[in-house]
Scaffold this motif. Structure first.
Motif, PDB file in Angstrom:
ATOM      1  N   SER A  37      24.455 -16.416  15.126  1.00  0.00           N
ATOM      2  CA  SER A  37      24.231 -14.693  14.715  1.00  0.00           C
ATOM      3  C   SER A  37      22.535 -14.349  14.458  1.00  0.00           C
ATOM      4  O   SER A  37      21.536 -16.139  14.067  1.00  0.00           O
ATOM      5  CB  SER A  37      24.498 -14.632  13.075  1.00  0.00           C
ATOM      6  N   PRO A  38      22.427 -13.706  14.721  1.00  0.00           N
ATOM      7  CA  PRO A  38      20.856 -13.681  14.973  1.00  0.00           C
ATOM      8  C   PRO A  38      19.843 -13.418  13.533  1.00  0.00           C
ATOM      9  O   PRO A  38      20.640 -13.072  12.467  1.00  0.00           O
ATOM     10  CB  PRO A  38      20.545 -11.732  15.736  1.00  0.00           C
ATOM     11  N   LEU A  39      17.809 -14.018  13.484  1.00  0.00           N
ATOM     12  CA  LEU A  39      18.151 -13.852  13.155  1.00  0.00           C
ATOM     13  C   LEU A  39      17.331 -12.468  12.249  1.00  0.00           C
ATOM     14  O   LEU A  39      17.305 -11.831  13.113  1.00  0.00           O
ATOM     15  CB  LEU A  39      16.462 -14.831  12.516  1.00  0.00           C
ATOM     16  N   PHE A  40      17.370 -12.329  10.708  1.00  0.00           N
ATOM     17  CA  PHE A  40      16.696 -11.193  10.082  1.00  0.00           C
ATOM     18  C   PHE A  40      15.416 -11.456   9.875  1.00  0.00           C
ATOM     19  O   PHE A  40      15.573 -12.727   8.496  1.00  0.00           O
ATOM     20  CB  PHE A  40      17.489  -9.921   9.873  1.00  0.00           C
ATOM     21  N   ILE A  41      14.609 -11.064  10.427  1.00  0.00           N
ATOM     22  CA  ILE A  41      13.104 -11.376   9.859  1.00  0.00           C
ATOM     23  C   ILE A  41      12.913 -10.745   8.552  1.00  0.00           C
ATOM     24  O   ILE A  41      13.433  -9.402   8.692  1.00  0.00           O
ATOM     25  CB  ILE A  41      11.745 -10.934  10.871  1.00  0.00           C
ATOM     26  N   GLN A  42      12.328 -11.313   7.675  1.00  0.00           N
ATOM     27  CA  GLN A  42      11.281 -10.885   6.179  1.00  0.00           C
ATOM     28  C   GLN A  42      10.180 -10.272   6.750  1.00  0.00           C
ATOM     29  O   GLN A  42      10.017  -9.426   6.238  1.00  0.00           O
ATOM     30  CB  GLN A  42      11.373 -11.730   5.603  1.00  0.00           C
ATOM     31  N   SER A  43       9.409 -11.229   7.301  1.00  0.00           N
ATOM     32  CA  SER A  43       7.854 -11.030   7.581  1.00  0.00           C
ATOM     33  C   SER A  43       7.183 -11.689   8.364  1.00  0.00           C
ATOM     34  O   SER A  43       8.708 -13.135   8.893  1.00  0.00           O
ATOM     35  CB  SER A  43       6.921 -11.291   6.022  1.00  0.00           C
ATOM     36  N   ALA A  44       6.041 -11.729   8.537  1.00  0.00           N
ATOM     37  CA  ALA A  44       5.382 -13.277   9.220  1.00  0.00           C
ATOM     38  C   ALA A  44       4.229 -13.181   9.682  1.00  0.00           C
ATOM     39  O   ALA A  44       3.193 -12.116   9.018  1.00  0.00           O
ATOM     40  CB  ALA A  44       5.858 -12.461  11.222  1.00  0.00           C
ATOM     41  N   LYS A  45       3.572 -13.550  10.002  1.00  0.00           N
ATOM     42  CA  LYS A  45       2.331 -14.167   9.297  1.00  0.00           C
ATOM     43  C   LYS A  45       0.940 -15.431   9.990  1.00  0.00           C
ATOM     44  O   LYS A  45       2.523 -17.003  10.520  1.00  0.00           O
ATOM     45  CB  LYS A  45       1.494 -14.634   7.844  1.00  0.00           C
ATOM     46  N   GLY A  46       0.663 -14.971  11.394  1.00  0.00           N
ATOM     47  CA  GLY A  46      -0.203 -16.459  12.118  1.00  0.00           C
ATOM     48  C   GLY A  46       0.371 -16.707  12.863  1.00  0.00           C
ATOM     49  O   GLY A  46       2.196 -15.907  13.776  1.00  0.00           O
ATOM     50  N   SER A  47       0.949 -17.947  13.391  1.00  0.00           N
ATOM     51  CA  SER A  47       1.921 -18.108  13.995  1.00  0.00           C
ATOM     52  C   SER A  47       3.510 -17.711  13.709  1.00  0.00           C
ATOM     53  O   SER A  47       4.436 -18.665  14.045  1.00  0.00           O
ATOM     54  CB  SER A  47       1.533 -19.772  14.817  1.00  0.00           C
ATOM     55  N   LYS A  48       3.744 -17.817  12.756  1.00  0.00           N
ATOM     56  CA  LYS A  48       5.085 -18.015  12.020  1.00  0.00           C
ATOM     57  C   LYS A  48       5.652 -16.566  11.705  1.00  0.00           C
ATOM     58  O   LYS A  48       5.165 -15.929  11.361  1.00  0.00           O
ATOM     59  CB  LYS A  48       4.631 -18.677   9.963  1.00  0.00           C
ATOM     60  N   ILE A  49       7.243 -16.759  11.750  1.00  0.00           N
ATOM     61  CA  ILE A  49       8.330 -15.691  10.865  1.00  0.00           C
ATOM     62  C   ILE A  49       9.019 -16.290  10.290  1.00  0.00           C
ATOM     63  O   ILE A  49       9.180 -17.234  10.487  1.00  0.00           O
ATOM     64  CB  ILE A  49       8.714 -14.822  12.430  1.00  0.00           C
ATOM     65  N   TYR A  50       9.717 -15.426   9.393  1.00  0.00           N
ATOM     66  CA  TYR A  50      10.544 -16.140   7.871  1.00  0.00           C
ATOM     67  C   TYR A  50      11.742 -14.960   8.023  1.00  0.00           C
ATOM     68  O   TYR A  50      11.723 -13.646   7.675  1.00  0.00           O
ATOM     69  CB  TYR A  50       9.710 -15.877   6.592  1.00  0.00           C
TER      70      TYR A  50
END
Ligand code: KE4
Length: 431
Positions: A37-50
């Motif tokens: 199941s695809p990730l639903f993304i909350q936020s991202a900063k620099g090299s990271k996604i959350y």
């Protein structure tokens, strides 16, 4: 390895599937090629996604290329905040459009005039219309596996008479649209020569990704681009480089700088929007004078040159235009690919890695990948396993064997080392 929780992403995906086609606003995001199941993304900063379940990933998708600085770069965000306070769209020209246009023309000397649009699809669709208007010819040549966005005439695969006309590669594309698109194998100069010798007088343009990022990462064979340039010049056929992905990625001046080729027209996107919707097409002055309102080829867009998108693009290019920035980006990309190659070798998995500047791809194959046919020989199931194992180890790769990965300025050596360790563990588990 502890299983990450994806409960919230799964719930959101089920909800999204009821009201959005396939639950996504662009097909590749649905993870159909890799399962799960695809990730639903909350936020991202620099090299990271959350993701919405609070999981952190080192991100090598980077919004499919645009986030070359890394996510939420403070300079870009601050400039956008200021721009928002002045209004978000005027539907009238602004100094920002001139500023971004000048930056693009400085970086791509083959372009004398450039028009902003809102996506890569609009850029290639418009460039082809201009080439047809300029030459008065209807047919176009594209290459198998190259993706130039979803305009009807480009969703076409080689027909049975591959040398004559194409057949639709999507439902809803009328056969008549497909008939004007001739599809030949990438890296096959003879195939192009045959088509042009036979019918150049009906062919407006040749369009290609100079490095193919939409079947993974496929490099032009030595002499291929030079040969294309010679053949198109000889027949008065417009050579269009679709650098939507390779632009500012393969080098600051794109693939045309890296391979020293001067196309007649260039399409850009992704990086020049810094994460906001921007595309652009441009080229020789005599060709671009065809574009309305100066010339007879119509092209328009409500949000074209939008001040927010221009601001994000300008701030992004200002940062990556610094020479040491590129050196950093290239060395990080090389370090990652070397580490991944070493990991697969130590794990005893047969892979081929390809890199062009800061875009790269891992193929699960023993065959050199030079075109669509050889790319398709890669084991997509093994890739899918690798993708899922890397995701569980906090590494977000492009969810398809036939997509490219991207590096950003924000990725650290620690990120690269963590990725290499995760890759070794994941390669070892591949069956
Ligand atoms: P957009 O219309 O998606 O902005 O650009 C289309 C396009 C044109 N030319 C090239 C070389 C491209 O790579 C693209 C779009 N790339 C895909 C990635 N394979 C975008 C991701 C997606 O479709 O969701």
């Amino acid at each position: 390895m502890s299983k990450l929780s994806h409960k919230k992403s799964i719930a959101l995906f089920n909800k999204a599937k009821r009201i959005i086609p396939g639950g996504v606003n662009s097909p590749v995001r649905a993870f159909k090629a890799v399962g799960g199941s695809p990730l639903f993304i909350q936020s991202a900063k620099g090299s990271k996604i959350y993701d919405v379940d609070g999981n952190e990933y080192i991100d090598y998708v980077l919004s499919w290329g645009p986030m070359i600085l890394g996510h939420s770069h403070p300079t870009v965000i601050k400039a956008l905040q200021k721009a928002c306070e002045k209004g978000t769209s005027y539907g009238a020209p602004t100094p920002l459009e001139i500023e971004l246009a000048e930056m693009i023309l400085r970086a791509y000397p083959s372009m004398e005039i450039v028009r902003m649009v809102n996506s890569g699809t609009e850029a290639t669709m418009s460039a082809i219309r201009v080439a047809r208007g300029f030459t008065g010819r209807d047919k176009i040549i594209k290459f198998e596996g190259c993706y130039h966005g979803h305009a009807d005439g480009l969703l076409v695969k080689a027909g049975s008479g591959a040398m004559t006309f194409g057949v639709p590669d999507s439902a809803g594309v009328p056969k008549d649209y497909a008939r004007n698109t001739i599809t030949v194998p990438f890296n096959d100069l003879n195939a192009v020569k045959k088509v042009l010798d036979k019918g150049a007088k009906n062919i407006a343009c040749v369009i290609l990704e100079p490095v193919v990022g939409n079947i993974g990462c496929v490099l032009p064979k030595p002499g291929f681009l030079e040969g294309l340039r010679k053949l198109t010049k000889k027949h008065g056929v417009i050579l269009i480089f679709d650098e939507v992905m390779t632009g500012f990625r393969v080098s600051y001046g794109g693939a045309q700088k890296a391979f020293k080729i001067k196309p007649d027209m260039t399409c850009l996107g992704k990086v020049i929007g810094g994460g906001l919707p921007v595309g652009a097409f441009g080229g020789r002055k005599d060709i671009m004078k065809m574009v309305a309102p100066e010339g007879p080829v119509y092209q328009a867009g409500t949000l074209s040159g939008n001040p927010l998108a221009m601001t994000a693009g300008i701030e992004t290019l200002k940062i990556i235009s610094k020479p040491d920035t590129y050196k950093q980006l290239m060395s990080k990309s090389a370090a990652l690919v070397e580490a991944l190659r070493d990991a697969s070798k130590r794990a005893g998995i047969k892979t081929k890695f390809y890199r062009a500047g800061s875009m790269f791809c891992t193929y699960f194959t023993e065959t050199e990948v030079v075109d669509y046919t050889t790319a398709k020989k890669a084991d997509a199931q093994k890739f899918a396993q690798f993708f899922r194992k890397m995701l569980e180890r906090g590494i977000n790769l492009a969810p398809s064997q036939f997509e490219a990965g991207f590096m950003s300025l924000a990725h650290s050596i620690a990120d690269i080392n963590k990725t290499a360790r995760a890759a070794y563990e994941s390669f070892k588990e591949i069956k």
